[in-house]
Design a protein around this motif. Structure first.
Motif, mmCIF file in Angstrom:
data_model
loop_
_atom_site.group_PDB
_atom_site.id
_atom_site.type_symbol
_atom_site.label_atom_id
_atom_site.label_comp_id
_atom_site.label_asym_id
_atom_site.label_seq_id
_atom_site.Cartn_x
_atom_site.Cartn_y
_atom_site.Cartn_z
ATOM 1 N N ALA A 1 101.729 16.489 22.074
ATOM 2 C CA ALA A 1 101.299 16.042 20.751
ATOM 3 C C ALA A 1 100.522 14.740 20.848
ATOM 4 O O ALA A 1 99.487 14.562 20.191
ATOM 5 N N ARG A 2 101.005 13.830 21.673
ATOM 6 C CA ARG A 2 100.310 12.544 21.840
ATOM 7 C C ARG A 2 98.962 12.725 22.516
ATOM 8 O O ARG A 2 97.985 12.052 22.168
ATOM 9 N N ALA A 3 98.902 13.638 23.497
ATOM 10 C CA ALA A 3 97.630 13.884 24.188
ATOM 11 C C ALA A 3 96.591 14.434 23.226
ATOM 12 O O ALA A 3 95.420 14.039 23.272
ATOM 13 N N PHE A 4 97.006 15.329 22.334
ATOM 14 C CA PHE A 4 96.043 15.869 21.369
ATOM 15 C C PHE A 4 95.602 14.800 20.386
ATOM 16 O O PHE A 4 94.421 14.703 20.043
ATOM 17 N N GLU A 5 96.531 13.970 19.938
ATOM 18 C CA GLU A 5 96.179 12.918 18.984
ATOM 19 C C GLU A 5 95.217 11.909 19.586
ATOM 20 O O GLU A 5 94.320 11.405 18.902
ATOM 21 N N SER A 6 95.365 11.621 20.881
ATOM 22 C CA SER A 6 94.518 10.597 21.506
ATOM 23 C C SER A 6 93.200 11.149 22.024
ATOM 24 O O SER A 6 92.157 10.497 21.888
ATOM 25 N N ASP A 7 93.224 12.357 22.587
ATOM 26 C CA ASP A 7 92.028 12.873 23.259
ATOM 27 C C ASP A 7 91.445 14.121 22.618
ATOM 28 O O ASP A 7 90.309 14.485 22.897
ATOM 29 N N GLY A 8 92.220 14.830 21.781
ATOM 30 C CA GLY A 8 91.733 16.047 21.167
ATOM 31 C C GLY A 8 91.574 17.171 22.182
ATOM 32 O O GLY A 8 91.889 17.042 23.363
ATOM 33 N N ALA A 9 91.079 18.308 21.730
ATOM 34 C CA ALA A 9 90.801 19.475 22.569
ATOM 35 C C ALA A 9 90.104 20.505 21.702
ATOM 36 O O ALA A 9 90.165 20.442 20.472
ATOM 37 N N ASP A 10 89.421 21.448 22.345
ATOM 38 C CA ASP A 10 88.784 22.541 21.608
ATOM 39 C C ASP A 10 89.717 23.740 21.476
ATOM 40 O O ASP A 10 89.487 24.625 20.654
ATOM 41 N N LEU A 11 90.776 23.792 22.310
ATOM 42 C CA LEU A 11 91.785 24.848 22.254
ATOM 43 C C LEU A 11 93.045 24.316 22.908
ATOM 44 O O LEU A 11 92.968 23.571 23.897
ATOM 45 N N VAL A 12 94.200 24.673 22.341
ATOM 46 C CA VAL A 12 95.485 24.203 22.875
ATOM 47 C C VAL A 12 96.328 25.405 23.277
ATOM 48 O O VAL A 12 96.477 26.362 22.505
ATOM 49 N N ILE A 13 96.877 25.360 24.497
ATOM 50 C CA ILE A 13 97.821 26.358 24.980
ATOM 51 C C ILE A 13 99.197 25.708 24.982
ATOM 52 O O ILE A 13 99.414 24.687 25.637
ATOM 53 N N LEU A 14 100.148 26.286 24.228
ATOM 54 C CA LEU A 14 101.454 25.667 24.012
ATOM 55 C C LEU A 14 102.584 26.592 24.433
ATOM 56 O O LEU A 14 102.669 27.728 23.958
ATOM 57 N N ASP A 15 103.464 26.104 25.297
ATOM 58 C CA ASP A 15 104.713 26.820 25.535
ATOM 59 C C ASP A 15 105.635 26.557 24.340
ATOM 60 O O ASP A 15 105.544 25.509 23.693
ATOM 61 N N ILE A 16 106.508 27.513 24.011
ATOM 62 C CA ILE A 16 107.423 27.311 22.881
ATOM 63 C C ILE A 16 108.647 26.500 23.304
ATOM 64 O O ILE A 16 109.002 25.507 22.662
ATOM 65 N N LEU A 17 109.295 26.890 24.393
ATOM 66 C CA LEU A 17 110.518 26.212 24.815
ATOM 67 C C LEU A 17 110.191 25.065 25.759
ATOM 68 O O LEU A 17 109.849 25.276 26.917
ATOM 69 N N MET A 18 110.291 23.838 25.237
ATOM 70 C CA MET A 18 109.976 22.644 26.039
ATOM 71 C C MET A 18 110.924 21.516 25.676
ATOM 72 O O MET A 18 111.448 21.471 24.555
ATOM 73 N N PRO A 19 111.128 20.576 26.602
ATOM 74 C CA PRO A 19 111.951 19.395 26.279
ATOM 75 C C PRO A 19 111.200 18.440 25.351
ATOM 76 O O PRO A 19 109.989 18.564 25.167
ATOM 77 N N GLU A 20 111.940 17.508 24.789
ATOM 78 C CA GLU A 20 111.418 16.449 23.910
ATOM 79 C C GLU A 20 110.995 16.988 22.543
ATOM 80 O O GLU A 20 111.397 16.480 21.519
ATOM 81 N N MET A 21 110.142 18.017 22.542
ATOM 82 C CA MET A 21 109.682 18.623 21.294
ATOM 83 C C MET A 21 109.230 20.038 21.600
ATOM 84 O O MET A 21 108.471 20.258 22.545
ATOM 85 N N ASP A 22 109.703 21.031 20.838
ATOM 86 C CA ASP A 22 109.310 22.403 21.164
ATOM 87 C C ASP A 22 107.882 22.688 20.695
ATOM 88 O O ASP A 22 107.295 21.939 19.911
ATOM 89 N N GLY A 23 107.331 23.785 21.211
ATOM 90 C CA GLY A 23 105.936 24.103 20.934
ATOM 91 C C GLY A 23 105.650 24.372 19.472
ATOM 92 O O GLY A 23 104.550 24.098 18.978
#
Length: 243
Positions: A39-61
């Motif tokens: 989430a922080r990486a997208f907020e700081s650098d953006g992207a044209d497409l995001v690939i997200l795993d659902i089950l992750m530590p800290e915050m789920d996908g």
């Protein structure tokens, strides 16, 4: 055009394989190892497409997807080791554009990204300077025309949706479905037609996918105006925007 892809997954081995495959296809790739970092990486650098795993530590996908959707309509592809329909529908309700179940081949993922890219490229170019950088091009449903039906106003070039002058934040698929319904107001549009507009012919979808998109549309507009009831369900067929 999709140039920059953000991969968010806690499996470092998978990230490495995906990053190599996408780099070979000409994409610039960035990575994050947990949901909060993603989430922080997208907020700081953006992207044209995001690939997200659902089950992750800290915050789920799913929560990362929700955060991104509050600010951007960037295409999102969810990854999960669970393949039942509940997970797919939950992901779509959260705002994802596509869903891939593990295990999968890198060729399948690249093919899905290329399909999204083709749909974006097929839309008319937005007027110079009119569209914000994060707004995707829109294919099929509206062309470049502004659609105004009663209190509803849709501007594809700016990727703006307004109801009674208030902004409604929509995903690309929601925007296209709403545009198709409004433009053909009074006419019943079958689920199959709405699926084509929302996802493209090369995505794996079901009738429930359209029901999910329409449910999200109604909720988002009712958050602005709880009296909204313009989208009618025609049971066994599809949906109609009131004339």
């Amino acid at each position: 055009m999709i140039r920059r892809v953000l991969i968010v997954d806690d499996d470092q081995g998978l990230r490495t394989v995906l990053a190599a495959a996408l780099s070979d296809e000409g994409f610039a790739v960035s990575q994050a190892g947990d949901g909060l970092a993603g989430a922080r990486a997208f907020e700081s650098d953006g992207a044209d497409l995001v690939i997200l795993d659902i089950l992750m530590p800290e915050m789920d996908g799913l929560e990362v997807c929700r955060r991104i959707r509050r600010k951007s309509a960037v295409p999102i592809v969810l990854l999960s080791s669970r393949g039942d329909e509940v997970d797919r529908v939950t992901g779509l309700e959260t705002g994802a554009d596509d869903y891939v179940t593990k295990p999968f081949s890198t060729r399948e993922l690249v093919a899905r990204i290329r399909a999204i890219e083709r749909r974006l490229a097929a839309a008319p170019a937005a007027a110079a300077g009119a569209a914000p950088a994060a707004a995707p091009a829109l294919a099929g449903a509206l062309g470049g025309e502004v659609v105004e039906v009663g209190p509803l106003r849709l501007d594809p070039a700016r990727f703006e949706a307004k109801w009674r002058g208030k902004a409604v934040v929509l995903t690309r698929s929601e925007f296209q479905i709403l545009g198709a319904l409004a433009r053909h107001r009074g006419t019943v549009l079958a689920r199959e037609r709405l699926l084509d507009l929302a996802r493209g012919d090369d995505a794996v979808v079901t009738d429930r996918t359209v029901d999910t998109f329409v449910k999200r549309l109604r909720k988002k507009i009712r958050d602005v105006d709880d009296a909204f009831d313009e989208i009618e369900t025609v049971f066994g067929v599809g949906y109609r925007y009131r004339d």
